[in-house]
Design an enzyme around this catalytic site. Structure first.
Site, mmCIF file in Angstrom:
data_model
loop_
_atom_site.group_PDB
_atom_site.id
_atom_site.type_symbol
_atom_site.label_atom_id
_atom_site.label_comp_id
_atom_site.label_asym_id
_atom_site.label_seq_id
_atom_site.Cartn_x
_atom_site.Cartn_y
_atom_site.Cartn_z
ATOM 1 N N THR A 189 0.973 -1.016 -0.201
ATOM 2 C CA THR A 189 -0.135 -0.325 -0.401
ATOM 3 C C THR A 189 0.793 1.159 0.471
ATOM 4 O OG1 THR A 189 -0.337 0.157 2.595
ATOM 5 C CG2 THR A 189 -1.518 -1.269 1.499
ATOM 6 N N GLU A 336 -6.778 -3.026 0.647
ATOM 7 C CA GLU A 336 -6.826 -4.293 1.457
ATOM 8 C C GLU A 336 -7.512 -5.266 1.084
ATOM 9 O OE1 GLU A 336 -4.160 -0.986 3.685
ATOM 10 O OE2 GLU A 336 -6.089 -0.891 2.083
ATOM 11 N N LYS A 446 -13.624 19.949 9.802
ATOM 12 C CA LYS A 446 -14.935 19.875 10.758
ATOM 13 C C LYS A 446 -14.380 21.721 11.558
ATOM 14 C CE LYS A 446 -12.831 15.252 12.836
ATOM 15 N NZ LYS A 446 -11.598 14.935 12.157
ATOM 16 N N TRP A 451 -18.811 18.971 10.389
ATOM 17 C CA TRP A 451 -18.021 17.740 9.250
ATOM 18 C C TRP A 451 -18.786 18.103 8.289
ATOM 19 C CZ3 TRP A 451 -16.520 12.184 10.766
ATOM 20 C CH2 TRP A 451 -15.681 11.995 11.990
#
Length: 547
Positions: A189, A336, A446, A451
């Protein structure tokens, strides 16, 4: 007379889900189908079958055995496709090396995987020359001598050259049976922090991913499909998550496959035109690059289906693709997850969709494909309401998720906390089961107690006719906590001011589509956006530069 319940029966064949089983119908039903490399080399599936066996024999002569890791540094090619099959079919492990990493990271991943054999394309000789003395586990180098590529001076002790090795090897190899849970592949990754992490997948996982994704892509009534009449060309590097698993599916279906080598926009468009390419997949930056190149302006793209992954598909880019007749839609997954978890295929509608609604649906994260148990949960691992508004983290279970990070138990435990794989993606889900990612956990802004989705602001800004690319990041603000900053790449010759972009976003705020806090505090015009090694916008780097 013997009781019927005690009749002795010959032991049935316990059919292991091995990658070699994907080839049974292909070589019978499509022996003469073409596999094309760069428009210059053509071979049939029959030839591919022989070359897979030759490659296995050549590797066996180099000492490759069950469990040996073989690493590959190559562009997207027929050679890579051969290694996708031959290496794991031997019971060995294929490491697909990310050639876009730094030299130090490439050396780290090869050592960490324990690779004993390394294939090196001519173009990567300078890299391997620089790191060869650091490669602790490699005992045999194989040169991929690409005609037309200039080899630099080097002291790499090559054991053989790829085509010479195949030419000297037999055309039959008896690929054995073994446990379907045997590791088939490893790759790394490309996180923006720390060293790359190794993920790994078994034969069983790759076979199940292939079959399931093949079914998911065959299910729509019309459009957004992949079938035996298609011509496939990857635009996602084959070192990255098995090119999303699509070469395995293309091979099972026996379709014509086109491998472009190194990505050059004009050549890619020419291959679409000359080879009749109808199905590809890529990140949005590659799609933008292709639509912007001069060659594309004169080519009919109306038969091309493209799955966009590795990040959001901005609404503006989706419209531009649809305007050219491209059947574009989103696929979601990560390194993944092998990778595909969902596809933004259009649901059945009795009435035609208007363009805005069609764009919105094509750009969503989409519906989970079969066998995917996808939940959106709060910090207590409780499911959030399926109302299209409540947000939480996507956690998943499917048969094809990496079981951990290679030799990294601490990170593996975090990945699988609570028995589900944690994606770190924030999303909502509606009553129909359609998922929409709103941000990565680390990229959420934020501000003012709310959010804010950087992806949503990016998509809205992308609708401005003067905007070519955009990234939105959060920077610290004493009053609001964080405020969004838009980094904008303009289209050629576009005349756009900072206030133009703010007013454009403000318009969506006034209609209630987004919060007033989402209007960027600052708009910066830049020549280009920094990308990661797999073509995603590197927001960590951007935050550090523009903080």
């Amino acid at each position: 007379m013997q009781d019927a319940g005690h009749d002795s029966t010959p032991t049935p064949y316990a059919y292991p889900l091995l990658i070699k089983q994907l080839l049974h119908t292909t070589f019978i039903q499509a022996p003469d189908q073409e596999i094309v490399y760069r428009g210059q080399l053509r071979m049939t599936y029959t030839t591919m079958r022989e070359r897979i066996a030759r490659l296995a024999n050549g590797l066996h002569d180099l000492g490759v055995r069950h469990g040996t890791t073989v690493a590959v540094m190559d562009w997207d090619s027929h050679r890579y496709l051969e290694s996708y099959f031959a290496v794991p079919m031997m019971g060995a492990v294929l490491q697909t090396v990310n050639v876009r990493l730094s030299q130090a990271e490439i050396a780290y991943t090869i050592n960490h995987s324990g690779a004993e054999v390394l294939f090196v394309h001519t173009d990567f000789l300078p890299v391997v020359e620089a790191i060869k003395d650091q490669l602790d586990t490699v005992r045999a180098f194989v040169w991929i001598d690409e005609p037309g590529s200039d080899a630099c001076e080097h002291t790499i002790p090559f054991a053989t050259e790829y085509e010479a090795m195949l030419a000297a090897s037999a055309t039959h190899y008896d690929f054995p049976d073994f446990d379907e849970n045997t590791r088939a592949t490893t790759f790394y990754t490309t996180g923006t922090t720390g060293l790359p992490k190794g993920v790994y997948f078994s034969h069983r996982q790759l076979v199940l991913h292939t079959i399931t994704l093949m079914a998911a892509l065959a299910s729509p009534v019309a459009g957004q499909r992949f079938h035996r009449g298609d011509v496939y060309m990857p635009l996602t590097p084959m070192f990255h998550v098995h090119a999303w698993g699509m070469p395995y599916i293309a091979t099972v279906l026996g379709v014509k496959q086109v491998y472009p080598g190194r990505y050059v926009p004009e050549r890619l468009v020419q291959l679409v035109r000359d080879e009749g390419v109808t199905f590809s997949h890529c990140v949005s930056t590659i799609l933008h690059m292709l639509l912007s190149c001069d060659e594309a302006k004169h080519v009919d793209l109306g038969k091309w289906k493209i799955v966009i992954g590795g990040g959001a598909l901005p609404h503006g880019l989706a419209r531009a693709a649809l305007d050219r007749g491209i059947d574009v839609f989103v696929g979601y997954g990560m390194s993944e997850t092998c990778p595909v978890l969902s596809l933004a295929q259009l649901p059945l509608h009795t009435e035609p969709l208007d363009l805005d609604e069609e764009v919105r649906l094509r750009c969503k994260t989409g519906f989970p494909v079969p066998l995917v148990d996808l939940r959106i949960v709060n910090e207590q691992m409780e499911d959030v309401p399926r109302d299209g508004k409540a947000y939480g983290e996507i956690v998943v279970r499917t048969p094809w998720l990496t079981q951990g990070y290679l030799n990294n138990p601490e990170a593996s435990a975090q990945l699988w906390a609570g028995g589900y794989l944690h994606t770190q993606d924030i999303a909502n889900i509606d009553t129909t089961g359609n998922v929409q990612i709103t941000d990565r956990i680390k990229d959420v802004i934020k501000s003012g107690g709310e959010w804010i989705s950087s992806l949503e602001i990016e998509s809205l800004i992308s609708l401005h006719p003067g905007v070519a690319e955009v990234a939105v990041i959060g920077i610290k603000d004493e009053k609001w906590g964080e405020r969004p900053v838009a980094l904008v790449v303009l289209r050629q010759d576009a005349q756009v001011s900072e206030d133009d972009v703010k007013q454009h976003v403000l318009g969506f705020s006034k209609t209630g589509q987004i919060s007033k806090y989402a209007v960027p505090q600052t708009v910066r015009f830049v020549d280009a956006l920094q990308k990661t090694s797999v073509g995603k916008t590197n927001k960590k780097w951007l935050r550090e530069q523009f903080a």
